[in-house]
Scaffold this motif. Structure first.
Motif, PDB file in Angstrom:
ATOM      1  N   LEU A  18     109.288 -19.960  20.029  1.00 38.28           N
ATOM      2  CA  LEU A  18     110.650 -19.344  19.586  1.00 38.28           C
ATOM      3  C   LEU A  18     110.751 -18.023  18.724  1.00 38.28           C
ATOM      4  O   LEU A  18     111.328 -17.040  18.834  1.00 38.28           O
ATOM      5  N   ILE A  19     109.785 -18.025  17.737  1.00 34.26           N
ATOM      6  CA  ILE A  19     109.533 -16.961  16.763  1.00 34.26           C
ATOM      7  C   ILE A  19     108.916 -15.891  17.658  1.00 34.26           C
ATOM      8  O   ILE A  19     109.526 -14.603  17.417  1.00 34.26           O
ATOM      9  N   ILE A  20     107.963 -15.908  18.337  1.00 37.54           N
ATOM     10  CA  ILE A  20     107.343 -14.800  19.234  1.00 37.54           C
ATOM     11  C   ILE A  20     108.387 -14.510  20.288  1.00 37.54           C
ATOM     12  O   ILE A  20     108.469 -13.276  20.198  1.00 37.54           O
ATOM     13  N   ALA A  21     109.104 -15.362  20.818  1.00 36.94           N
ATOM     14  CA  ALA A  21     110.370 -14.870  21.591  1.00 36.94           C
ATOM     15  C   ALA A  21     111.388 -13.874  20.927  1.00 36.94           C
ATOM     16  O   ALA A  21     111.904 -12.871  21.310  1.00 36.94           O
ATOM     17  N   ASN A  22     111.653 -14.352  19.722  1.00 35.02           N
ATOM     18  CA  ASN A  22     112.549 -13.643  18.860  1.00 35.02           C
ATOM     19  C   ASN A  22     112.153 -12.093  18.535  1.00 35.02           C
ATOM     20  O   ASN A  22     112.719 -11.154  18.364  1.00 35.02           O
ATOM     21  N   ALA A  23     110.814 -12.165  18.079  1.00 37.33           N
ATOM     22  CA  ALA A  23     110.003 -10.832  17.910  1.00 37.33           C
ATOM     23  C   ALA A  23     110.120  -9.930  19.066  1.00 37.33           C
ATOM     24  O   ALA A  23     110.216  -8.694  19.013  1.00 37.33           O
ATOM     25  N   LEU A  24     109.611 -10.724  20.173  1.00 43.36           N
ATOM     26  CA  LEU A  24     109.846  -9.689  21.776  1.00 43.36           C
ATOM     27  C   LEU A  24     111.078  -9.196  21.946  1.00 43.36           C
ATOM     28  O   LEU A  24     111.164  -8.070  22.461  1.00 43.36           O
ATOM     29  N   MET A  25     112.148  -9.965  21.619  1.00 43.11           N
ATOM     30  CA  MET A  25     113.530  -9.649  21.883  1.00 43.11           C
ATOM     31  C   MET A  25     114.028  -8.249  21.203  1.00 43.11           C
ATOM     32  O   MET A  25     114.604  -7.390  21.752  1.00 43.11           O
ATOM     33  N   SER A  26     113.327  -7.941  19.932  1.00 43.76           N
ATOM     34  CA  SER A  26     113.604  -6.829  19.329  1.00 43.76           C
ATOM     35  C   SER A  26     113.071  -5.433  20.082  1.00 43.76           C
ATOM     36  O   SER A  26     113.533  -4.513  19.990  1.00 43.76           O
ATOM     37  N   TRP A  27     112.249  -5.859  21.163  1.00 39.84           N
ATOM     38  CA  TRP A  27     111.907  -4.537  21.917  1.00 39.84           C
ATOM     39  C   TRP A  27     112.700  -4.278  22.975  1.00 39.84           C
ATOM     40  O   TRP A  27     112.441  -3.129  23.437  1.00 39.84           O
ATOM     41  N   PHE A  28     113.307  -5.082  23.367  1.00 39.31           N
ATOM     42  CA  PHE A  28     114.272  -4.824  24.459  1.00 39.31           C
ATOM     43  C   PHE A  28     115.720  -4.743  24.106  1.00 39.31           C
ATOM     44  O   PHE A  28     116.391  -5.728  23.427  1.00 39.31           O
ATOM     45  N   VAL A  66     103.411 -13.785   9.561  1.00 46.42           N
ATOM     46  CA  VAL A  66     103.166 -14.569   8.332  1.00 46.42           C
ATOM     47  C   VAL A  66     103.663 -15.960   8.673  1.00 46.42           C
ATOM     48  O   VAL A  66     103.051 -16.941   8.318  1.00 46.42           O
ATOM     49  N   ALA A  67     104.834 -15.988   9.343  1.00 44.15           N
ATOM     50  CA  ALA A  67     105.723 -17.064   9.423  1.00 44.15           C
ATOM     51  C   ALA A  67     104.972 -17.986  10.423  1.00 44.15           C
ATOM     52  O   ALA A  67     104.825 -19.485  10.265  1.00 44.15           O
ATOM     53  N   VAL A  68     104.127 -17.563  11.711  1.00 43.37           N
ATOM     54  CA  VAL A  68     103.605 -18.272  12.439  1.00 43.37           C
ATOM     55  C   VAL A  68     102.279 -18.953  11.810  1.00 43.37           C
ATOM     56  O   VAL A  68     101.792 -20.053  12.034  1.00 43.37           O
ATOM     57  N   LEU A  69     101.630 -18.032  10.890  1.00 46.84           N
ATOM     58  CA  LEU A  69     100.265 -18.449  10.303  1.00 46.84           C
ATOM     59  C   LEU A  69     100.669 -19.525   9.244  1.00 46.84           C
ATOM     60  O   LEU A  69     100.035 -20.364   9.216  1.00 46.84           O
ATOM     61  N   ALA A  70     102.094 -19.717   8.649  1.00 53.35           N
ATOM     62  CA  ALA A  70     102.257 -20.790   7.773  1.00 53.35           C
ATOM     63  C   ALA A  70     102.585 -22.046   8.607  1.00 53.35           C
ATOM     64  O   ALA A  70     102.179 -22.968   8.003  1.00 53.35           O
ATOM     65  N   LEU A  71     103.120 -21.720   9.774  1.00 49.76           N
ATOM     66  CA  LEU A  71     103.553 -23.062  10.465  1.00 49.76           C
ATOM     67  C   LEU A  71     102.112 -23.678  11.120  1.00 49.76           C
ATOM     68  O   LEU A  71     101.743 -24.668  11.388  1.00 49.76           O
ATOM     69  N   GLU A  72     101.268 -22.812  11.559  1.00 51.82           N
ATOM     70  CA  GLU A  72      99.775 -23.250  12.178  1.00 51.82           C
ATOM     71  C   GLU A  72      99.276 -23.813  10.729  1.00 51.82           C
ATOM     72  O   GLU A  72      98.509 -25.001  10.974  1.00 51.82           O
ATOM     73  N   ALA A  73      98.980 -23.318   9.563  1.00 50.66           N
ATOM     74  CA  ALA A  73      98.501 -24.001   8.533  1.00 50.66           C
ATOM     75  C   ALA A  73      99.076 -25.360   8.199  1.00 50.66           C
ATOM     76  O   ALA A  73      98.505 -26.224   7.712  1.00 50.66           O
ATOM     77  N   ALA A  74     100.562 -25.456   8.234  1.00 52.38           N
ATOM     78  CA  ALA A  74     101.314 -26.497   8.025  1.00 52.38           C
ATOM     79  C   ALA A  74     100.722 -27.727   9.030  1.00 52.38           C
ATOM     80  O   ALA A  74     100.769 -28.914   8.696  1.00 52.38           O
ATOM     81  N   GLN A  75     100.617 -27.274  10.275  1.00 48.94           N
ATOM     82  CA  GLN A  75     100.116 -28.111  11.379  1.00 48.94           C
ATOM     83  C   GLN A  75      99.062 -28.546  11.205  1.00 48.94           C
ATOM     84  O   GLN A  75      98.771 -29.810  11.149  1.00 48.94           O
ATOM     85  N   LEU A  76      97.932 -27.943  10.719  1.00 49.99           N
ATOM     86  CA  LEU A  76      96.558 -28.272  10.224  1.00 49.99           C
ATOM     87  C   LEU A  76      96.541 -29.556   9.137  1.00 49.99           C
ATOM     88  O   LEU A  76      95.846 -30.265   8.960  1.00 49.99           O
ATOM     89  N   GLY A  77      97.577 -28.905   8.118  1.00 55.40           N
ATOM     90  CA  GLY A  77      97.579 -29.833   7.071  1.00 55.40           C
ATOM     91  C   GLY A  77      98.084 -31.312   7.253  1.00 55.40           C
ATOM     92  O   GLY A  77      97.516 -32.200   6.924  1.00 55.40           O
ATOM     93  N   ILE A  78      99.108 -31.277   8.112  1.00 51.69           N
ATOM     94  CA  ILE A  78      99.677 -32.624   8.672  1.00 51.69           C
ATOM     95  C   ILE A  78      98.642 -33.012   9.433  1.00 51.69           C
ATOM     96  O   ILE A  78      98.613 -34.558   9.248  1.00 51.69           O
ATOM     97  N   GLN A  79      97.847 -32.784  10.298  1.00 47.16           N
ATOM     98  CA  GLN A  79      96.793 -33.299  11.040  1.00 47.16           C
ATOM     99  C   GLN A  79      95.715 -33.814  10.050  1.00 47.16           C
ATOM    100  O   GLN A  79      95.270 -35.149  10.284  1.00 47.16           O
ATOM    101  N   ARG A  80      95.321 -33.033   9.189  1.00 48.88           N
ATOM    102  CA  ARG A  80      94.455 -33.447   8.001  1.00 48.88           C
ATOM    103  C   ARG A  80      94.822 -34.707   7.199  1.00 48.88           C
ATOM    104  O   ARG A  80      94.291 -35.662   6.852  1.00 48.88           O
TER     105      ARG A  80
END
Length: 88
Positions: A18-28, A66-80
């Motif tokens: 959804l974050i990626i889609a939101n970013a891509l929408m700014s191009w159109f 940065v928001a996506v990287l933070a979510l990826e880090a949170a996901q990795l932390g939850i898995q750990r």
């Protein structure tokens, strides 16, 4: 893999898309004014506003990255944590 961990991982991945889609929408032009665009913005903007302190560089806003990287880090932390607790 625990079903709870799997659900959390899938929800985080959905939110990243959804974050990626939101970013891509700014191009159109007009994409953000569609009903889908408004819904995505309503869901994603509160989280992206947390990263509003990151100023655009050369007209490019890096806060979604940065928001996506933070979510990826949170996901990795939850898995750990699940692994550490022996829940997986």
């Amino acid at each position: 893999m625990s079903i709870v961990l799997l659900v959390i991982a899938k929800l985080i991945q959905l939110y990243i898309w959804l974050i990626i889609a939101n970013a891509l929408m700014s191009w159109f032009p007009g994409a953000g004014q569609s009903s889908l665009g408004r819904w995505i913005s309503k869901v994603v903007d509160p989280y992206l506003n947390v990263f509003s302190f990151i100023k655009p560089i050369g007209g490019v806003d890096f806060s979604p990255v940065v928001a996506v990287l933070a979510l990826e880090a949170a996901q990795l932390g939850i898995q750990r944590i699940f692994i550490f607790l022996g829940l997986v």
